[in-house]
Design a protein around this motif. Structure first.
Motif, PDB file in Angstrom:
ATOM      1  N   TYR A 138       0.814  -1.013  -0.091  1.00 57.77           N
ATOM      2  CA  TYR A 138       0.057  -0.069  -0.161  1.00 57.77           C
ATOM      3  C   TYR A 138       0.830   1.156   0.111  1.00 57.77           C
ATOM      4  O   TYR A 138       2.184   1.355   0.340  1.00 57.77           O
ATOM      5  CB  TYR A 138      -1.009  -0.144   1.195  1.00 57.77           C
ATOM      6  CG  TYR A 138      -0.260  -0.109   2.666  1.00 57.77           C
ATOM      7  CD1 TYR A 138       0.101   0.983   3.262  1.00 57.77           C
ATOM      8  CD2 TYR A 138       0.094  -1.305   3.187  1.00 57.77           C
ATOM      9  CE1 TYR A 138       1.010   0.929   4.283  1.00 57.77           C
ATOM     10  CE2 TYR A 138       0.628  -1.471   4.382  1.00 57.77           C
ATOM     11  CZ  TYR A 138       0.921  -0.451   4.975  1.00 57.77           C
ATOM     12  OH  TYR A 138       1.738  -0.319   6.181  1.00 57.77           O
TER      13      TYR A 138
ATOM     14  N   SER B   4      -0.864   0.473   9.336  1.00 60.22           N
ATOM     15  CA  SER B   4      -1.159   0.596   8.083  1.00 60.22           C
ATOM     16  C   SER B   4      -1.761   1.675   7.524  1.00 60.22           C
ATOM     17  O   SER B   4      -1.198   2.542   6.601  1.00 60.22           O
ATOM     18  CB  SER B   4      -1.871  -0.702   7.614  1.00 60.22           C
ATOM     19  OG  SER B   4      -0.939  -1.806   7.884  1.00 60.22           O
TER      20      SER B   4
ATOM     21  N   GLN C  60       0.332   5.151   7.694  1.00 61.75           N
ATOM     22  CA  GLN C  60       1.223   5.238   6.981  1.00 61.75           C
ATOM     23  C   GLN C  60       0.573   5.736   5.375  1.00 61.75           C
ATOM     24  O   GLN C  60       1.060   6.525   4.621  1.00 61.75           O
ATOM     25  CB  GLN C  60       2.181   3.894   6.690  1.00 61.75           C
ATOM     26  CG  GLN C  60       3.083   3.798   7.684  1.00 61.75           C
ATOM     27  CD  GLN C  60       3.774   2.416   7.482  1.00 61.75           C
ATOM     28  OE1 GLN C  60       3.416   1.649   6.761  1.00 61.75           O
ATOM     29  NE2 GLN C  60       5.098   2.517   8.123  1.00 61.75           N
TER      30      GLN C  60
ATOM     31  N   THR D 214     -11.217   3.451  16.869  1.00 62.70           N
ATOM     32  CA  THR D 214     -10.396   3.543  18.019  1.00 62.70           C
ATOM     33  C   THR D 214      -9.366   4.492  17.401  1.00 62.70           C
ATOM     34  O   THR D 214      -8.645   4.126  16.534  1.00 62.70           O
ATOM     35  CB  THR D 214      -9.988   2.485  18.575  1.00 62.70           C
ATOM     36  OG1 THR D 214     -10.875   1.421  18.581  1.00 62.70           O
ATOM     37  CG2 THR D 214      -9.324   2.886  19.963  1.00 62.70           C
TER      38      THR D 214
HETATM   39  P1  NAP Z   1      -4.533  -3.044  13.058  1.00 59.39           P
HETATM   40  O1  NAP Z   1      -3.436  -2.112  13.795  1.00 59.39           O
HETATM   41  O2  NAP Z   1      -5.068  -4.084  13.730  1.00 59.39           O
HETATM   42  O3  NAP Z   1      -5.512  -1.824  12.732  1.00 59.39           O
HETATM   43  C1  NAP Z   1      -6.769  -2.157  12.146  1.00 59.39           C
HETATM   44  C2  NAP Z   1      -7.435  -1.272  12.370  1.00 59.39           C
HETATM   45  O4  NAP Z   1      -8.912  -1.449  11.781  1.00 59.39           O
HETATM   46  C3  NAP Z   1      -7.949  -0.558  13.666  1.00 59.39           C
HETATM   47  O5  NAP Z   1      -7.895   0.874  13.750  1.00 59.39           O
HETATM   48  C4  NAP Z   1      -9.181  -1.053  14.087  1.00 59.39           C
HETATM   49  O6  NAP Z   1      -9.981  -0.643  14.902  1.00 59.39           O
HETATM   50  C5  NAP Z   1      -9.916  -0.946  12.815  1.00 59.39           C
HETATM   51  N1  NAP Z   1     -11.022  -1.858  12.622  1.00 59.39           N
HETATM   52  C6  NAP Z   1     -10.939  -3.308  12.521  1.00 59.39           C
HETATM   53  N2  NAP Z   1     -12.215  -3.863  12.245  1.00 59.39           N
HETATM   54  C7  NAP Z   1     -13.117  -2.661  12.272  1.00 59.39           C
HETATM   55  C8  NAP Z   1     -14.349  -2.561  12.044  1.00 59.39           C
HETATM   56  N3  NAP Z   1     -15.169  -3.573  12.055  1.00 59.39           N
HETATM   57  N4  NAP Z   1     -14.923  -1.203  12.154  1.00 59.39           N
HETATM   58  C9  NAP Z   1     -14.055  -0.169  12.089  1.00 59.39           C
HETATM   59  N5  NAP Z   1     -12.708  -0.220  12.210  1.00 59.39           N
HETATM   60  C10 NAP Z   1     -12.266  -1.670  12.267  1.00 59.39           C
HETATM   61  O7  NAP Z   1      -3.925  -3.475  11.520  1.00 59.39           O
HETATM   62  P2  NAP Z   1      -2.734  -2.868  10.508  1.00 59.39           P
HETATM   63  O8  NAP Z   1      -2.751  -1.299  10.768  1.00 59.39           O
HETATM   64  O9  NAP Z   1      -2.517  -3.445   9.473  1.00 59.39           O
HETATM   65  O10 NAP Z   1      -1.396  -3.038  11.489  1.00 59.39           O
HETATM   66  C11 NAP Z   1      -1.071  -4.544  12.138  1.00 59.39           C
HETATM   67  C12 NAP Z   1       0.362  -4.379  12.502  1.00 59.39           C
HETATM   68  O11 NAP Z   1       1.052  -4.791  11.523  1.00 59.39           O
HETATM   69  C13 NAP Z   1       0.883  -3.171  13.194  1.00 59.39           C
HETATM   70  O12 NAP Z   1       0.369  -3.130  14.480  1.00 59.39           O
HETATM   71  C14 NAP Z   1       2.307  -3.609  12.944  1.00 59.39           C
HETATM   72  O13 NAP Z   1       2.693  -4.482  13.976  1.00 59.39           O
HETATM   73  C15 NAP Z   1       2.334  -4.023  11.658  1.00 59.39           C
HETATM   74  N6  NAP Z   1       2.727  -3.186  10.704  1.00 59.39           N
HETATM   75  C16 NAP Z   1       3.729  -2.464  10.713  1.00 59.39           C
HETATM   76  C17 NAP Z   1       4.080  -1.227  10.286  1.00 59.39           C
HETATM   77  C18 NAP Z   1       5.519  -0.999  10.164  1.00 59.39           C
HETATM   78  O14 NAP Z   1       6.454  -1.474  10.272  1.00 59.39           O
HETATM   79  N7  NAP Z   1       5.548   0.563   9.868  1.00 59.39           N
HETATM   80  C19 NAP Z   1       3.193  -0.900   9.069  1.00 59.39           C
HETATM   81  C20 NAP Z   1       2.010  -1.423   8.999  1.00 59.39           C
HETATM   82  C21 NAP Z   1       1.813  -2.522   9.988  1.00 59.39           C
HETATM   83  P3  NAP Z   1      -9.709  -0.952  16.438  1.00 59.39           P
HETATM   84  O15 NAP Z   1      -8.503  -0.438  16.855  1.00 59.39           O
HETATM   85  O16 NAP Z   1     -10.982  -0.340  17.110  1.00 59.39           O
HETATM   86  O17 NAP Z   1      -9.993  -2.372  16.613  1.00 59.39           O
END
Ligand code: NAP
Length: 558
Positions: free
Chosen positions: A59, A196, A199, A217
């Motif tokens: 992405y 994600s 970013q 959240t």
């Molecule tokens: P995430 O941290 O799990 O975030 C998912 C988002 O979707 C949260 O804001 C969540 O809200 C929301 N969501 C989920 N279900 C929903 C619903 N039914 N309605 C509305 N909102 C909903 O996923 P991610 O951003 O892909 O990151 C996952 C992990 O990957 C990170 O924590 C990190 O470890 C890794 N990552 C690392 C990097 C990096 O190195 N820079 C970049 C991207 C990802 P809630 O908080 O309310 O559940």
């Protein structure tokens, strides 16, 4: 190369000594090490190339939040010296180029099968072999099976009423198209505000006609202060001082003592070299505390949580760090109502701290709308868009930045069966259980890399991956040298490890909210704090003790 097969009278010939599932950074290094030790090894991966998470997460804005000089293998000093990272935090394309370079440099591709999805892995007790079936209908047999399947590799798309009827294009950050996606002139919706989304949002906002961010959240994020770091060939200046970590070293200084940096990292809780503050947030006065936070804020990155010793252990200390970031949000975002909606109220660092470039600033743009669905969830999708807060938002494209079924999702998608037909699904009905996140009772000769119960996602993954691979290789060499045909974690070792895991996680701030660490993002997933939160050094010491005591806690049979 001569292959030294496992020789055991009980064995019939298998296709491979070791079958590895996954060609990300774990699988690649494991293949390299095992081949070097004379094992016959094969990797299978559902992707069409190496790279694991960096193959799928394409992405806009995707980059690693661990500084590039540390988010790199340490096993080869030559590789360390020759590879030149161009930015403080490497982008996804650059990390993928690195993975490809490693595959070529160590001639790994000839033992990798791409576009091959593992459907099932069944342990055959009669010959102590794993039988792996792929979606293409092939069967592969191996004496050992290693799940190098990654911690964040199965995307989560929540159920929304009417989503199928939506006529626009739907993307998921974790499974992004390989072609360039152009949002120019489009109305775009993003669901989610995790790492994600944080970013992607600033970049998509610059392109889209209008961007709607649906936030359930708010997330804490700290600035990356990303910059280019390579030496300037014209002026012949040395690498710019690029590292907040470890006293602002230049690339040249790091490369002159890369082993030193790695060694310092391995002594740290999260396997990252940086200089933490040794003081409690509660022992200093307000001015010193603010200055301390400001200093770490100006360094940028996840080490912000190292600004004081007790941010992770004392709610009162944690609140001072949280409040510092909340104030930054209030001062950055012009509209006070939007600012307040972006301010998280829970403990900082509980959900993984994000690292951003211009995230909060993006909400000052006139083409960005924050839709706060925290109190009243998204209602439904229609052909044109989404209903939330009793309004319809028409959209051309929708981006699910809704994360992953973390740590267990990918393993449970495979039909894994151990002794007496025990399925992993049944074994993990109340949450994942295993010994050191490496082995599972009932599942002999199977290893996980950075599995649940190991520090994994709470550390620099590169360090954790190398540590697990080295341990597994040492173990397989031991078994071969001692003519041992099976190794299996004992239930009592597993129970003791689970109890220790729970004890260290019990009062930890990382366990104080809902997050993917505890499976809170997946409906019906048992709430268990999955990664080991006792720190990398303590964990490594335990792994080494187990190996030194001839794999104490595992049953070995000839
Ligand atoms: P995430 O941290 O799990 O975030 C998912 C988002 O979707 C949260 O804001 C969540 O809200 C929301 N969501 C989920 N279900 C929903 C619903 N039914 N309605 C509305 N909102 C909903 O996923 P991610 O951003 O892909 O990151 C996952 C992990 O990957 C990170 O924590 C990190 O470890 C890794 N990552 C690392 C990097 C990096 O190195 N820079 C970049 C991207 C990802 P809630 O908080 O309310 O559940």
């Amino acid at each position: 190369m001569m292959h030294t097969h496992f020789k055991n009278r009980k064995r019939t010939d298998s296709d491979y000594d070791v079958l590895i599932v996954g060609a990300g950074f774990s699988g690649l290094y494991l293949l390299h090490r095992l081949r070097g030790s004379g094992f016959k090894v094969r990797i299978v991966d559902r992707a069409s190339d190496v790279g694991g998470t960096w193959f799928w997460n394409r992405y806009p804005g995707a980059r690693c939040d661990v500084e590039s000089m540390q988010y790199a293998y340490s096993f080869s000093p030559e590789l360390e010296q020759e590879w030149v990272w161009s930015e403080k935090y490497a982008t996804q394309p650059e990390i993928l180029r690195y993975a490809r370079h490693v595959a070529e440099r160590f001639d790994l591709r000839r033992d990798i099968e791409f576009d091959t999805t593992v459907e099932s892995a069944v342990f055959d007790e009669s010959n102590h072999q794993w039988r792996i079936e792929t979606s293409e209908g092939r069967t592969i047999s191996a004496n050992f099976c290693v799940m190098a399947t990654g911690c964040l590799s199965t995307t989560n798309t929540p159920h929304f009423e009417g989503l199928d009827s939506f006529k626009g294009t739907i993307y998921h950050t974790g499974n992004w198209p390989h072609e360039t996606v152009d949002f120019s002139g489009e109305k775009v919706g993003v669901i989610g505000t995790g790492s994600s989304a944080i970013q992607a949002i600033p970049l998509i906002a610059k392109q889209a006609k209008h961007l709607y961010v649906f936030q359930r959240t708010p997330h804490y994020t700290v600035p990356a202060w990303n910059r280019r770091i390579e030496s300037d060939p014209d002026t012949k200046t040395s690498g710019r001082r690029a590292y907040g970590y470890d006293a602002d070293l230049t690339i040249e200084e790091i490369k002159a003592d890369y082993a030193g940096l790695r060694g310092r990292a391995r002594k740290m809780f999260n396997a990252l070299a940086f200089i933490p503050n040794r003081k409690s947030a509660l022992e200093v006065d307000d001015i010193e505390r603010q200055n301390g936070y400001e200093g770490f804020w100006q360094r940028g990155g996840v080490v912000f949580l190292g600004a004081y010793t007790d941010i992770g252990t004392s709610l009162e200390a944690n609140e001072t760090a949280a409040e510092f970031v909340r104030e930054k949000i209030r001062r950055t975002v012009n509209d006070p109502v939007v600012a307040e909606a972006l301010v998280p109220t829970y403990t900082i660092g509980c959900k993984r701290l994000a690292v951003d470039t211009d995230y909060y600033e993006t909400y000052n743009r006139s083409n960005v709308t924050l839709v706060d669905v925290g109190q009243s969830p998204i209602q439904k999708f229609t052909q044109q868009g989404v209903y939330a807060l009793d309004q319809e938002f028409t959209l051309d494209s929708l981006i699910m930045a809704t994360g992953f079924d973390a740590m267990t999702g990918t393993l449970l998608k495979i039909d894994i069966r151990g002794r007496s037909g025990l399925t992993l699904e049944d074994k993990w009905i109340d949450g994942p259980k295993g010994y050191l996140g490496l082995g599972i009772a009932g599942f002999p000769n199977m290893f996980m890399i950075t599995g649940p119960g190991s520090p994994s996602v709470l550390t620099n993954m590169m360090q954790s991956i190398e540590q697990h691979v080295d341990w597994i290789v040492g173990c397989l060499e031991y078994l071969r040298n001692h003519n041992i045909s099976t190794i299996e974690a004992t239930e009592s070792a597993e129970d003791d490890w689970a109890a220790h895991n729970d004890a260290v996680a019990d009062n930890h701030m990382r366990n104080s909210c809902s997050s993917w660490y505890v499976g809170g993002n997946i409906e019906g997933k048992p709430r268990v704090f999955m990664p080991y939160v006792g720190g990398f050094p303590r964990y490594v010491e335990k792994c080494n003790e187990v190996a030194d005591q001839n794999y104490l806690g595992f049953t070995l049979t000839t």
